[in-house]
Write a protein that holds these residues in place. Structure first.
Motif, PDB file in Angstrom:
ATOM      1  N   LYS A 173      -4.724  -3.006   6.822  1.00  0.00           N
ATOM      2  CA  LYS A 173      -3.314  -2.685   6.956  1.00  0.00           C
ATOM      3  C   LYS A 173      -3.085  -1.184   7.123  1.00  0.00           C
ATOM      4  CE  LYS A 173      -0.515  -5.177   6.686  1.00  0.00           C
ATOM      5  NZ  LYS A 173       0.050  -5.961   7.810  1.00  0.00           N
ATOM      6  N   ILE A 174      -3.919  -0.393   6.451  1.00  0.00           N
ATOM      7  CA  ILE A 174      -3.691   1.052   6.477  1.00  0.00           C
ATOM      8  C   ILE A 174      -5.036   1.781   6.501  1.00  0.00           C
ATOM      9  CG2 ILE A 174      -3.486   1.233   3.938  1.00  0.00           C
ATOM     10  CD1 ILE A 174      -1.221   3.317   4.433  1.00  0.00           C
TER      11      ILE A 174
ATOM     12  N   GLN B 170      -7.382   0.527  -2.337  1.00  0.00           N
ATOM     13  CA  GLN B 170      -6.420  -0.088  -3.265  1.00  0.00           C
ATOM     14  C   GLN B 170      -5.078  -0.357  -2.582  1.00  0.00           C
ATOM     15  OE1 GLN B 170      -6.560   3.018  -6.201  1.00  0.00           O
ATOM     16  NE2 GLN B 170      -8.050   1.938  -7.497  1.00  0.00           N
ATOM     17  N   ILE B 171      -4.611   0.624  -1.815  1.00  0.00           N
ATOM     18  CA  ILE B 171      -3.309   0.481  -1.159  1.00  0.00           C
ATOM     19  C   ILE B 171      -3.395  -0.582  -0.065  1.00  0.00           C
ATOM     20  CG2 ILE B 171      -1.622   1.701   0.304  1.00  0.00           C
ATOM     21  CD1 ILE B 171      -2.255   4.207  -1.474  1.00  0.00           C
TER      22      ILE B 171
ATOM     23  N   THR C 186      -5.274  -3.233  -0.143  1.00  0.00           N
ATOM     24  CA  THR C 186      -5.240  -4.524  -0.840  1.00  0.00           C
ATOM     25  C   THR C 186      -3.807  -4.918  -1.191  1.00  0.00           C
ATOM     26  OG1 THR C 186      -7.388  -4.009  -1.783  1.00  0.00           O
ATOM     27  CG2 THR C 186      -6.174  -5.772  -2.842  1.00  0.00           C
ATOM     28  N   VAL C 187      -3.033  -3.945  -1.672  1.00  0.00           N
ATOM     29  CA  VAL C 187      -1.639  -4.234  -2.048  1.00  0.00           C
ATOM     30  C   VAL C 187      -0.829  -4.593  -0.801  1.00  0.00           C
ATOM     31  CG1 VAL C 187       0.474  -3.260  -3.035  1.00  0.00           C
ATOM     32  CG2 VAL C 187      -1.739  -2.812  -4.134  1.00  0.00           C
ATOM     33  N   LEU C 188      -1.008  -3.816   0.271  1.00  0.00           N
ATOM     34  CA  LEU C 188      -0.231  -4.094   1.489  1.00  0.00           C
ATOM     35  C   LEU C 188      -0.620  -5.442   2.100  1.00  0.00           C
ATOM     36  CD1 LEU C 188      -0.109  -0.537   3.119  1.00  0.00           C
ATOM     37  CD2 LEU C 188       1.749  -1.742   1.937  1.00  0.00           C
TER      38      LEU C 188
ATOM     39  N   TYR D 284      -1.562  -8.005   0.404  1.00  0.00           N
ATOM     40  CA  TYR D 284      -0.928  -9.016  -0.450  1.00  0.00           C
ATOM     41  C   TYR D 284       0.564  -9.164  -0.101  1.00  0.00           C
ATOM     42  CZ  TYR D 284       0.893 -11.449  -4.510  1.00  0.00           C
ATOM     43  OH  TYR D 284       1.537 -12.353  -5.317  1.00  0.00           O
ATOM     44  N   VAL D 285       1.269  -8.043   0.034  1.00  0.00           N
ATOM     45  CA  VAL D 285       2.717  -8.133   0.266  1.00  0.00           C
ATOM     46  C   VAL D 285       3.037  -8.688   1.659  1.00  0.00           C
ATOM     47  CG1 VAL D 285       3.209  -6.257  -1.374  1.00  0.00           C
ATOM     48  CG2 VAL D 285       3.210  -5.764   1.070  1.00  0.00           C
ATOM     49  N   ASP D 286       2.034  -8.781   2.490  1.00  0.00           N
ATOM     50  CA  ASP D 286       2.217  -9.392   3.812  1.00  0.00           C
ATOM     51  C   ASP D 286       2.763 -10.815   3.731  1.00  0.00           C
ATOM     52  OD1 ASP D 286       1.847  -7.842   6.006  1.00  0.00           O
ATOM     53  OD2 ASP D 286       0.149  -9.019   6.764  1.00  0.00           O
ATOM     54  N   MET D 287       2.574 -11.480   2.582  1.00  0.00           N
ATOM     55  CA  MET D 287       3.078 -12.853   2.434  1.00  0.00           C
ATOM     56  C   MET D 287       4.596 -12.928   2.602  1.00  0.00           C
ATOM     57  SD  MET D 287       3.438 -13.954  -1.518  1.00  0.00           S
ATOM     58  CE  MET D 287       1.763 -13.828  -2.072  1.00  0.00           C
ATOM     59  N   LEU D 288       5.294 -11.781   2.464  1.00  0.00           N
ATOM     60  CA  LEU D 288       6.746 -11.779   2.653  1.00  0.00           C
ATOM     61  C   LEU D 288       7.126 -12.295   4.032  1.00  0.00           C
ATOM     62  CD1 LEU D 288       7.690  -8.349   1.015  1.00  0.00           C
ATOM     63  CD2 LEU D 288       8.141 -10.621   0.078  1.00  0.00           C
ATOM     64  N   LYS D 289       6.219 -12.096   4.993  1.00  0.00           N
ATOM     65  CA  LYS D 289       6.491 -12.550   6.368  1.00  0.00           C
ATOM     66  C   LYS D 289       6.731 -14.051   6.435  1.00  0.00           C
ATOM     67  CE  LYS D 289       3.884  -9.042   8.890  1.00  0.00           C
ATOM     68  NZ  LYS D 289       2.498  -8.723   9.258  1.00  0.00           N
ATOM     69  N   GLU D 290       6.068 -14.790   5.512  1.00  0.00           N
ATOM     70  CA  GLU D 290       6.197 -16.259   5.535  1.00  0.00           C
ATOM     71  C   GLU D 290       7.571 -16.730   5.074  1.00  0.00           C
ATOM     72  OE1 GLU D 290       3.277 -17.589   2.762  1.00  0.00           O
ATOM     73  OE2 GLU D 290       1.722 -16.334   3.669  1.00  0.00           O
ATOM     74  N   ALA D 291       8.287 -15.900   4.321  1.00  0.00           N
ATOM     75  CA  ALA D 291       9.569 -16.344   3.758  1.00  0.00           C
ATOM     76  C   ALA D 291      10.621 -16.427   4.858  1.00  0.00           C
ATOM     77  CB  ALA D 291      10.016 -15.372   2.673  1.00  0.00           C
TER      78      ALA D 291
END
Lengths: 486, 95
Positions: B2-3, B30-31, B33-35, B37-44
């Motif tokens: 992601k970054i 670390q960042i 990994t976090v980004l 994970y937050v990618d799941m927001l796309k599914e909402a």
């Protein structure tokens, strides 16, 4: 019984009757702090002289017949609420010598009642963390097992209450920072509705989520603390102009006619420790036995809470923490030869690693081209989460859940693995995103003897139902009377 | 991914943070990994959903436009890392 073991309402009764003086009570608490703080690390600053002076003033006030519930009571304040003339560090090197020129609204209110502020409690730096390991002044240890974390970020306040190093305390809660340490330390903690308590003088972390609330030895003490701090304040534009009730009036012993919701998504949650699961199931049975009806509710969007929170909170933090630039207050690194170098050197040396990580994540999420995909999307998902809770709370009066998926974990276990640490906040983040009140009350112990908390969440501005459920539960159980052996 | 490390350095610079090599290596992973994970927001499904900026929304929190005492200069300057009698003092701004 030692004086420092008293609850707030017990201490108030004795002070009012003249059985004890605030000087004696405050002295006992200060001695207790002196004996234990080296091990527990609950306080960053202890104000012995200021506390004894306030105790003497309280004794004079009591002698004149003017005594209200907090008069003469030794309290602790998390070190991110401004206290005039008393260092407020946010557990950060960047504010290590900051002495506020004014009191936070909540501190004014405590002082107006004649409370005695004994000191400022340890925390994760700028309230960013779930373990109190991210403090520039060393970690706080859990009084029940000093090899474990007390929870965070109000870990110092919760540990101080659990170890009888104060009678009650204030914490702040942006994603669980009152409830999770209260759960891990076996004490009661309440995060009020967003806007219920003024944040004037609270150092901002994530402005759309932060809220101040009490951590105390029992539910009645939480109600008394709420009576002192709740209410509108025009100096905080997010403070809601709405009168606060007498919270002690909500403390009843039965729950007849009340419906409590059990979210099916939480029951099915992966990674829930079996001891936590057992304690929560048993607590639900107790609450049913008190006359409440338990119903299953659904919160379909809670699977997104950690993701939404860890976009929104760091984004807001990256903006709020831009003010720490070494110019007006706080630490300055003087090695650079121009202004930009001073900013960079000051911030890089002044902030610890977790704060820097969150500033970078937040800055990234807000940067050109990414805002809509991250902050914009997370704010829409937040609406879905808020609606889930509002819908569920039309079919029940309160929602019951764990506070944390496991009992307190060992110090060091998650400190280098931010995502795993963030996932431990899964049950508490929702209340902040939805703006609803949430409470933790002791409901059992793990096989290893570590406290477990039950979370009670409710409708906006209905802290009373939370207090009612929690109080009735305490009347039927004795988990809250257990104290660690120290 | 992601970054990238270069993006971490760039974003840190925007936030006025300067990372050493060890911090860049640690934070980038670390960042990322976090980004991820937050990618799941796309599914909402958020079609047509208004964003929530504050859960309890207040508009126009007015107050009386009255004169009030503010901090006096000495109190405002008391915590300054460097000051003179009336001002905050900062290093050279223009080179």
């Amino acid at each position: 019984m030692k004086l420092y073991e008293l609850t707030l309402h017990e201490a108030h009764g004795r002070l009012k009757r003249g059985d004890i003086s605030s000087r004696e009570l405050t002295g006992a608490v200060l001695d207790r702090i002196g004996n234990l703080n080296g091990d527990i690390g609950a306080y960053i600053t202890v104000d012995r002289a200021g506390a004894l002076a306030a105790a003497d003033a309280a004794d004079a006030r009591i002698a004149s017949g003017d005594v209200v519930p907090l008069t003469g009571i030794p309290l602790a304040v998390k070190d991110l609420m401004c206290t005039e003339g008393l260092k407020t560090t946010c557990a950060s090197k960047i504010l290590e010598d900051f002495v506020p020129p004014y009191d936070a609204a909540v501190v004014e209110k405590l002082k107006a009642q004649g409370a005695v502020i004994v000191g400022k409690t340890n925390m994760d730096e700028f309230a960013m963390g779930s373990s109190n390991e991210h403090s520039a002044f060393g970690p706080t240890r859990n009084p029940w097992d000093r090899s474990r974390i007390p929870g965070g970020s109000s870990g110092g306040s919760a540990a101080a209450v659990a170890a009888d190093m104060c009678i009650a305390a204030l914490g702040s809660d942006t994603g669980g920072s009152i409830r999770q340490p209260a759960s891990h330390c076996g004490v009661a903690g309440l995060k009020p509705t967003y806007g219920r308590v003024s944040r004037y003088g609270l150092v901002a972390f994530a402005s759309s989520l932060d809220q101040i609330g009490p951590i105390a030895k029992d539910v009645r003490d939480c109600a008394l603390m709420m009576n002192a701090i709740a209410g509108h304040d025009p100096r905080d534009s997010t403070s809601v102009p709405r009168n606060a009730p007498d919270y002690t009036a909500a403390l009843k012993e039965d729950l007849a006619g009340l419906r409590v919701g059990i979210p099916k998504e939480y029951i099915e949650q992966e990674g829930l420790h079996p001891d936590v699961s057992r304690a929560i199931r048993s607590a639900v049975s107790t609450i049913e036995g008190l006359g409440a009806e338990a119903v299953t509710v659904s919160l379909p969007h809670v699977r997104y809470v950690v993701a939404a929170y860890y976009v929104i909170a760091p984004s807001e933090a990256s903006s709020n923490l831009a003010r720490y630039d070494g110019v007006k207050y706080g630490f300055r690194n003087t090695s650079g030869d121009d202004l930009l170098a001073m900013y960079r050197n000051t911030r890089s040396e002044g902030f610890g690693p977790e704060v820097q990580r969150r500033i970078i994540i937040g800055t990234y999420c807000l940067s050109a081209g990414y805002y809509e995909a991250y902050y914009g999307k997370a704010s829409q998902v937040r609406t879905r989460i808020r609606e889930d809770f509002e819908n569920a709370l039309t079919t029940c009066d309160a929602i019951l859940s764990p506070v944390a998926p496991t009992p307190a974990f060992p110090i060091g276990e998650k400190v280098d693995d931010p995502l795993t640490m963030y996932l431990s906040d899964i049950f508490t983040l929702s209340a902040n995103l939805a703006g609803i009140p949430g409470m933790s009350v002791p409901c059992g112990f793990s096989g290893e003897g570590l406290p477990i908390g039950l979370q009670i969440m409710g409708r906006h501005f209905d802290e009373e139902t939370l207090l009612r459920v929690a109080h009735a539960f305490q009347c039927a159980t004795d988990f809250h009377t257990s104290r660690p052996t120290l | 991914m992601k970054i990238s490390k270069a993006e971490v350095v760039h974003v840190a610079d925007l936030a006025r943070l300067e990372l050493d090599d060890a911090a860049i290596d640690r934070f980038a992973g670390q960042i990322d990994t976090v980004l991820a994970y937050v990618d799941m927001l796309k599914e909402a499904d958020t079609q047509g959903v208004s964003p929530t900026s504050h859960a309890i929304s207040l508009s126009n929190a007015f107050r009386e436009d009255a004169m009030k005492k503010s901090l006096d200069r000495e109190a405002a300057l008391a915590n300054a890392p460097e000051r003179d009698d009336e001002n905050f003092v900062v290093p050279r701004v223009i080179g």
